[in-house]
Design an enzyme around this catalytic site. Structure first.
Site, mmCIF file in Angstrom:
data_model
loop_
_atom_site.group_PDB
_atom_site.id
_atom_site.type_symbol
_atom_site.label_atom_id
_atom_site.label_comp_id
_atom_site.label_asym_id
_atom_site.label_seq_id
_atom_site.Cartn_x
_atom_site.Cartn_y
_atom_site.Cartn_z
ATOM 1 N N GLY A 443 65.276 44.562 15.374
ATOM 2 C CA GLY A 443 65.109 43.268 14.717
ATOM 3 C C GLY A 443 63.982 42.502 15.381
ATOM 4 O O GLY A 443 63.437 42.921 16.410
ATOM 5 N N SER A 517 61.368 47.626 18.233
ATOM 6 C CA SER A 517 61.053 48.910 17.568
ATOM 7 C C SER A 517 60.639 48.672 16.116
ATOM 8 O O SER A 517 61.388 48.999 15.194
ATOM 9 C CB SER A 517 62.236 49.879 17.657
ATOM 10 O OG SER A 517 63.459 49.268 17.346
#
Length: 613
Positions: A443, A517
């Site tokens: 997120g 990520s």
């Protein structure tokens, strides 16, 4: 060439039978030039004056598995059959030039006499040389618009000869011509009496064909397993090189198993022998485990078998090549997963100098080291074009991302072997009475990932679960302290953490990773490292406005002020998951409640471990 031979080349032989065509020597060439250089006019002149057919060339000459279209044209004279690959002249045509050159004996590089050697001509020359072409014709076109001036031609020819020598061309003919008037295309017209060399057609007729692939060591990439006969299996494909007969010894790579050929089937039935270019199905004397992508080969001259190699890579995707990112790779009939582990240098096609680089952009070439997830069989491209070329494919779009040519296997691919141990993951998990998992929280910055992950680990620990939390900020203090925040550094950051998490899962732990990520491809890479069902993607879905209002580290404020670059959500993209196992609304519920949702998913009670069923 005498005038009679020149006349023969110009008039052609439209009435030859198909049998006669097959008996003629064949030359394949790629014709390339920048936009406006007159390539279409030249090709049309060749086809018209040689009275050649406009039919497409044989599709078997196209490289399999490559989503790049090349226009093939066939023409014929009394002495020879020609297959021409027509490479477009627009700016981003490197892939088409490479595919046309992959099976070519010669390249026709077209330049405008008024413009001289431009970057596009140099780039085309570099690419065709990279693809193994060692003969070239420099067609200096539009000499009529340059007044047929000898000095104009000589300056261009001398400049390109120096460049071609650096590229390793063994034979280059520079020919002044006019595709519009036909001067020196198939015949001379007297406009340039100072030129005594061959016409373009004469140069094509006098060029050397590649060595007969049937003379090379036997290679059959297995494309299918035939089970038409209940008593035996056939292994089918098109012979890449060499020849084969019933009773001959063969080896199977990468396993190294040896056997002999019991019998062969061709498209029309049983055959006793076959050569390069023919499709066959081999029935072997022994029962051997062989699958698609394996290579049946000459046991005395086998191909290499490795999971790492050095190669030149031509990048064809609008998105940059990033070392560490996982792509699909195709070598012959074999498919695997691959990563560029090291970009040694980028090649400047204009010079061609070696330049330092961390990534490759569209149409750039780099010298790289690649690692695959399994061993495959291949040859150096200089020894076998069919088994030494590869394609990289974007796993999400299925688009051709790059094409490359293999130089050699890396020594470390054979020096390092997996050391088996007695205690395996099942034993470690049993000792902990739990099912190993990898919970991957993703997120935006400020979404609440680390907070929820920390609360989750506390709850799992209280329930007796053996855990470890890998937080994105924490690993940058040690393991990843050398990495910045560029796109390629983010890819490498995720790769390292994923590899560490894989080892921890193998140790039987429930591993919690909390990282932005931002890219789907790297999260897919992490998922693929563990077994099916062990990876749980947890998307902490918090709107950007909420994350920015929280701004716990003051990073959004600095990014908005231009003090931080490559900040996810501001000037660097975030690709939200498309199929996360768990989606948590980070702006709507308390972190404890969100952590409980993950506990419920894992089926963990207050005093129990994750369900290992």
């Amino acid at each position: 060439m005498p005038q009679s031979a020149r006349k023969t080349a110009a008039t052609g032989s439209a009435g030859s039978s198909s049998d006669a065509r097959q008996e003629k020597d064949r030359l394949q060439f790629v014709i390339c030039g920048s936009e406006g250089s007159g390539k279409s006019t030249l090709l049309g002149r060749l086809l018209d004056e040689a009275r050649a057919s406009l039919e497409d060339g044989p599709r078997a000459d196209r490289e399999p598995g490559i989503a790049i279209d090349v226009a093939w044209r066939q023409l014929e004279t009394d002495g020879r059959t020609f297959i021409a690959a027509d490479a477009p002249g627009h700016q981003h045509c490197a892939g088409t030039v490479a595919m046309g050159a992959a099976s070519a004996d010669l390249a026709v590089i077209l330049v405008d006499a008024r413009e001289g050697i431009l970057t596009q001509a140099r780039r085309h020359g570099y690419i065709v040389a990279l693809m193994g072409v060692r003969q070239a014709v420099l067609a200096v076109n539009k000499m009529d618009l340059a007044g047929y001036a000898q000095p104009v031609f000589e300056v261009i020819a001398e400049e390109y000869e120096t460049f071609a020598r650096e590229l390793g061309f063994e034979n280059v003919h520079a020919i002044p011509l006019s595709a519009l008037t036909g001067e020196n295309v198939c015949a001379g017209g007297g406009a340039m009496p100072w030129y005594a060399g061959p016409t373009l057609m004469e140069a094509l007729e006098g060029a050397d064909s590649r060595p007969d692939p049937a003379r090379g060591p036997f290679r059959l990439p297995v494309q299918r397993v035939d089970r038409d006969d209940p008593d035996s299996r056939g292994f089918g494909g098109t012979i890449a090189s060499g020849c084969i007969e019933n009773g001959m010894a063969v080896s199977v790579l990468p396993s190294g198993a040896r056997t002999t050929v019991a019998r062969m089937r061709g498209p029309s039935g049983e055959v006793r022998s076959a050569v390069a270019g023919q499709a066959v199905s081999l029935v072997l004397a022994d029962e051997i485990d062989i699958g698609c992508g394996d290579v049946i080969a000459d046991p005395n001259q086998p191909p290499a078998s490795a999971d790492q190699f050095a190669a030149h890579l031509l990048w064809l995707d609008g998105s940059a090549m990033l070392p560490g990112r996982t792509y699909a790779i195709r070598i012959g009939a074999a498919t695997a997963k691959a990563q560029v582990t090291d970009l040694v240098h980028r090649v400047d096609a204009d010079t061609p100098r070696h330049l330092a680089a961390k990534t490759l952009e569209l149409d750039e070439v780099g010298y790289c080291k690649l690692a695959l997830d399994r061993r495959v069989a291949f040859d150096p491209y200089s020894e076998n074009r069919r088994t030494g070329a590869f394609v990289l494919i974007d796993k999400f779009t299925s688009a051709t991302a790059g094409v490359g040519v293999i130089q050699f296997p890396l020594r470390r691919a054979t020096n390092v072997v997996w050391q088996p141990t007695k205690i395996d993951r099942a034993a470690r998990a049993h000792a902990k009475a739990q099912m190993p998992r990898l919970l991957w929280f993703t997120g935006l910055s400020g979404a609440g990932k680390s907070t929820v992950a920390d609360r989750l680990e506390q709850k799992l620990h209280a329930a007796g679960v053996h855990t470890y939390l890998l937080d994105g900020d924490n690993v940058r203090h040690g393991l990843n302290r050398d990495l910045g925040f560029t796109e390629q550094d983010r890819v490498e950051n995720v790769r390292r953490v994923a590899e560490v998490a894989k080892l921890m899962v193998d140790a039987g732990l429930v591993v919690i990773v909390s990282m932005i990520s931002p890219f789907r491809s790297e999260r897919r890479m992490a998922r693929d490292l563990v077994r099916e069902g062990e990876f749980v993607e947890v998307f902490v879905d918090t709107p950007l406005a909420v994350c920015e209002s929280r701004d716990p580290k003051g990073l959004y404020k600095r990014a908005r002020a231009g003090e931080l670059i490559n900040f996810t959500g501001i000037d660097s993209p975030y690709e939200p998951p498309e199929g996360a196992e768990i989606v948590l609304k980070g702006a709507e519920e308390h972190p404890d409640t969100l952590a409980d949702r993950v506990v419920d998913y894992l089926n963990v009670g207050r005093n129990s471990a994750p369900d290992a069923s």
